[in-house]
Design a protein around this motif. Sequence first.
Motif, PDB file in Angstrom:
ATOM      1  N   UNK A 639      40.301  39.649  19.496  1.00 24.90           N
ATOM      2  CA  UNK A 639      41.569  39.167  20.051  1.00 24.90           C
ATOM      3  C   UNK A 639      41.818  39.780  21.427  1.00 24.90           C
ATOM      4  N   UNK A 640      41.412  41.045  21.594  1.00 26.14           N
ATOM      5  CA  UNK A 640      41.552  41.702  22.899  1.00 26.14           C
ATOM      6  C   UNK A 640      40.728  40.972  23.954  1.00 26.14           C
ATOM      7  N   UNK A 641      39.506  40.606  23.611  1.00 21.01           N
ATOM      8  CA  UNK A 641      38.639  39.901  24.558  1.00 21.01           C
ATOM      9  C   UNK A 641      39.222  38.548  24.930  1.00 21.01           C
ATOM     10  N   UNK A 642      39.747  37.824  23.943  1.00 18.51           N
ATOM     11  CA  UNK A 642      40.328  36.505  24.224  1.00 18.51           C
ATOM     12  C   UNK A 642      41.519  36.619  25.159  1.00 18.51           C
ATOM     13  N   UNK A 643      42.361  37.639  24.937  1.00 25.22           N
ATOM     14  CA  UNK A 643      43.533  37.825  25.797  1.00 25.22           C
ATOM     15  C   UNK A 643      43.111  38.185  27.215  1.00 25.22           C
ATOM     16  N   UNK A 644      42.102  39.046  27.352  1.00 25.17           N
ATOM     17  CA  UNK A 644      41.630  39.451  28.678  1.00 25.17           C
ATOM     18  C   UNK A 644      41.017  38.271  29.427  1.00 25.17           C
ATOM     19  N   UNK A 645      40.236  37.458  28.724  1.00 27.66           N
ATOM     20  CA  UNK A 645      39.631  36.286  29.357  1.00 27.66           C
ATOM     21  C   UNK A 645      40.708  35.303  29.812  1.00 27.66           C
ATOM     22  N   UNK A 646      41.725  35.086  28.982  1.00 32.53           N
ATOM     23  CA  UNK A 646      42.803  34.153  29.328  1.00 32.53           C
ATOM     24  C   UNK A 646      43.602  34.672  30.521  1.00 32.53           C
ATOM     25  N   UNK A 647      43.911  35.970  30.528  1.00 28.34           N
ATOM     26  CA  UNK A 647      44.656  36.548  31.649  1.00 28.34           C
ATOM     27  C   UNK A 647      43.888  36.425  32.956  1.00 28.34           C
ATOM     28  N   UNK A 648      42.580  36.593  32.903  1.00 31.66           N
ATOM     29  CA  UNK A 648      41.768  36.507  34.119  1.00 31.66           C
ATOM     30  C   UNK A 648      41.782  35.094  34.689  1.00 31.66           C
ATOM     31  N   UNK A 649      41.679  34.096  33.833  1.00 34.03           N
ATOM     32  CA  UNK A 649      41.761  32.705  34.295  1.00 34.03           C
ATOM     33  C   UNK A 649      43.111  32.460  34.964  1.00 34.03           C
ATOM     34  N   UNK A 650      44.201  32.936  34.334  1.00 34.04           N
ATOM     35  CA  UNK A 650      45.535  32.752  34.921  1.00 34.04           C
ATOM     36  C   UNK A 650      45.626  33.394  36.301  1.00 34.04           C
ATOM     37  N   UNK A 651      45.066  34.597  36.457  1.00 32.67           N
ATOM     38  CA  UNK A 651      45.142  35.290  37.749  1.00 32.67           C
ATOM     39  C   UNK A 651      44.301  34.586  38.808  1.00 32.67           C
ATOM     40  N   UNK A 652      43.114  34.145  38.425  1.00 30.22           N
ATOM     41  CA  UNK A 652      42.251  33.458  39.393  1.00 30.22           C
ATOM     42  C   UNK A 652      42.908  32.180  39.900  1.00 30.22           C
ATOM     43  N   UNK A 653      43.482  31.407  38.977  1.00 36.61           N
ATOM     44  CA  UNK A 653      44.107  30.156  39.385  1.00 36.61           C
ATOM     45  C   UNK A 653      45.372  30.422  40.197  1.00 36.61           C
ATOM     46  N   UNK A 654      46.156  31.422  39.800  1.00 43.17           N
ATOM     47  CA  UNK A 654      47.371  31.749  40.553  1.00 43.17           C
ATOM     48  C   UNK A 654      47.022  32.157  41.982  1.00 43.17           C
ATOM     49  N   UNK A 655      45.976  32.938  42.140  1.00 40.97           N
ATOM     50  CA  UNK A 655      45.538  33.322  43.494  1.00 40.97           C
ATOM     51  C   UNK A 655      45.071  32.093  44.266  1.00 40.97           C
ATOM     52  N   UNK A 656      44.370  31.197  43.586  1.00 39.37           N
ATOM     53  CA  UNK A 656      43.861  29.984  44.222  1.00 39.37           C
ATOM     54  C   UNK A 656      45.007  29.105  44.729  1.00 39.37           C
ATOM     55  N   UNK A 657      46.143  29.110  44.009  1.00 31.67           N
ATOM     56  CA  UNK A 657      47.270  28.238  44.360  1.00 31.67           C
ATOM     57  C   UNK A 657      48.365  28.972  45.145  1.00 31.67           C
ATOM     58  N   UNK A 658      48.116  30.228  45.502  1.00 28.76           N
ATOM     59  CA  UNK A 658      49.181  31.039  46.102  1.00 28.76           C
ATOM     60  C   UNK A 658      49.693  30.485  47.428  1.00 28.76           C
ATOM     61  N   UNK A 659      48.886  29.701  48.117  1.00 35.15           N
ATOM     62  CA  UNK A 659      49.331  29.132  49.390  1.00 35.15           C
ATOM     63  C   UNK A 659      49.946  27.751  49.254  1.00 35.15           C
ATOM     64  N   UNK A 660      50.204  27.326  48.001  1.00 33.70           N
ATOM     65  CA  UNK A 660      50.673  25.959  47.801  1.00 33.70           C
ATOM     66  C   UNK A 660      52.064  25.900  47.161  1.00 33.70           C
ATOM     67  N   UNK A 661      52.867  26.952  47.386  1.00 32.80           N
ATOM     68  CA  UNK A 661      54.244  26.940  46.897  1.00 32.80           C
ATOM     69  C   UNK A 661      54.995  25.778  47.552  1.00 32.80           C
ATOM     70  N   UNK A 662      55.758  25.036  46.744  1.00 35.23           N
ATOM     71  CA  UNK A 662      56.491  23.881  47.229  1.00 35.23           C
ATOM     72  C   UNK A 662      55.786  22.565  46.988  1.00 35.23           C
ATOM     73  N   UNK A 663      54.502  22.609  46.621  1.00 34.30           N
ATOM     74  CA  UNK A 663      53.767  21.378  46.368  1.00 34.30           C
ATOM     75  C   UNK A 663      54.010  20.858  44.951  1.00 34.30           C
TER      76      UNK A 663
END
Length: 779
Positions: A639-663
């Motif tokens: 369960x720890x591994x699943x949570x860590x993998x999910x959190x990493x995907x969320x962070x990567x995508x959030x960083x990828x979209x960080x310049x698109x606020x308002x879209x």
Amino acid sequence: MARSISGKSKAKTPTLGKAGRNAKSATAAAGDGLPDRDAVLRFIKDNPDRTSKRDIAKAFGLKGGDRIWLKDILRDLQDEGLLKKTRKRLLRPGALPHVVVLDIFSRDASGALLARPAEREDQDEGAGPLPLVEIRTQKGGKAAGIGDRVLARVFPTESSEGPAYTGRVMKVFEKRRQSLLGVIRKSKDGAFRIEPVERTQRELVIDGNDLNDAQDGDLVEIEPMSGGRYGPARGRVTSVIGSLSSEKAVSMIAIHAHEIPHIFPDGVIAEAEAAKPVTLSGREDWRDMPLITIDPADAKDHDDAVMAEPDPDEKNPGGFIATVAIADVAHYVRQSSALDREALKRGNSVYFPDRVVPMLPERISNDLCSLREGEPRPALAVRMRFSASGQKVGHSFHRVIMRSAAKLSYQQAQKAIDGEPDDRTGPLLEPILKPLWDAYAVLKRGRDNRQPLELDLPERKILLKGDGTVDRVVVPPRLDAHKLIEEFMVQANVAAAETLEAKRQALVYRVHDAPSLAKQEALREFLRTFEISLARGAQLKPAQFNAILARVRDTEHEQLVNEVVLRSQSQAVYAPENLGHFGLNLRRYAHFTSPIRRYADLIVHRALIAALGLGKDGLTQEEESRLEEIAALISATERRAMAAERDTVDRLVAEHLSGRVGEEFDARISGVAKAGLFVQLPDYGADGFVPVSTLGDEYYIYDEARHAMVGERSGRGFQLGDSVSVRLIEIAPLAGAMRFEMLSKPEKLPGSMKSFHKAKGRSGRASGKSRRASQGRRR
């Protein structure tokens, strides 16, 4: 449903409804010396380690026909939601299992240690707070302190005040860090602050003298400092983890946040480097057998190889022999060695988009145990015979030396079968690949007859650029090559469990219990809104869920119903007791096929070696006595591994979209809670949040049964699975958090309004404004 009540004349007892049975049970108990319902519930509460049906019958001296009476009472208590079944034991709803992983976080006024469960087993939205456990020390017991993660036996307390449980520590896993994680940020005025990496974490100010050589942009561990009543909270840097400019920084945040061991101790590395290749002594020579590996194109370790051939036995016309060879990790990782202790501590490998944190050092995982093409390797293999209908008619295990004839990717193998062989697969097509596909056609018949749960929820994969940032998100095609390997592995896992049960050898099962009665009822109420019925009372089978999924296939509600059926399922875990695997519709199942990356499989390998006399490195009696502890630990690390993998995907995508606020983005509602809506961006596979307070002018009520948020006046709303349009309002890349504004208008929801009026009645006392505000804060 008719059920007997008491005494030897049970067969002649008139049939009663549930209320009649309940009313009569007390009379029967008083007249026949049987315990009443309250006595049974009290015993289960007071004796959490003795709550199987056999334990309860023994405690009350129930024999013969009285056991049927007990079975009926226990079933009624489960139907009423007063008991839930987990593995072979019965628990009160919300009760902790008898053995549980705890995090010790504080002391009470008397100095006693306080702990909470490390993981919540029930992941339902809106679940209550985790129960408190008071840790009691015993003479000669395991010493533990604040910050430790421990395995403990827990017992409910009698008092209604204070912690609900007391616990006795069985094992201290590791000392947990007291510091927080964050990134150093230098403002224009030269001041330093900590940008949090957790959504609930506050910002801290760092004095220049407390930086410990950290630089702007470094990921650091911080120790909070006590400060005055006014002004910002402060902290000091205790260690520098690395720079965020490195290409693997995002997964490093998850590794540290979830405390995943990622650096092998020197003793473990030394032990791995000292390991020598296996000789043929004591093993069967399979080096000339045409076993091949079929894996992802970028795989570095190969722990399974396969081959197939028609069964030459005239008594099995049209049958096939399927052979699965699995890397013999047990030869190298011996019980109680440094390698073994570290592998158990990690529990499993953890897979991030940008790296793998392996369970075993590369010398073992990628070299000595990896079934490399053309190189002799030790393996534990199973030969399975299947009839033309796909039924397994026999199997045998062998400890061998093998040599992989070829290393293929899924895409390579599939293209060859589809008529596009390359130079590598051309010579393998007739002698190796076609027999494999013919055997798969036979196994598929058996799978179709078995009818496992068939959920259609595509998995997304993040592809990264060279600098570690997101390139794009794809849904890889689901090929027959994938399904072939999957079914071969499932059958090998079944064969392992069957063999060990036949030999009466203790093992760790992979168990997946049927949906709880509470979840069944919630699903039943949800399906009623679509005029779909779900049988009540009878033992549910995956085929019943498949029939429901078939009814909504290719309709606008397909995704929604798939999601809700998935959420109704229990969580798969490891356990020394067998509950079967509901999702696969199998009576017994154990993980055997991935010992390089899962400790559970290593335990099963050792059990097979011991049971079949295949060597001196089998499961020991000391390990057998610890199987409950091991199962609890590796379930938690999974369960720890699943949570860590999910959190990493969320962070990567959030960083990828960080310049698109308002879209604006197309999204799908992936979760509904009192506080608002969770939305997933299908193009990226990451989640964001829409607070309920921002949905519109009217007050919205959370309709739990329909997984919806419904407008109080209009009756229109938003439901799990809806496709919507949203605008990105705020983003916190390091925390992986995104907040959206809903642009789509609420729609008329399908089905009855009965559940909505129930929800409305429960929340009707507070004003819309105050309720909306409080719900927004709960996010």
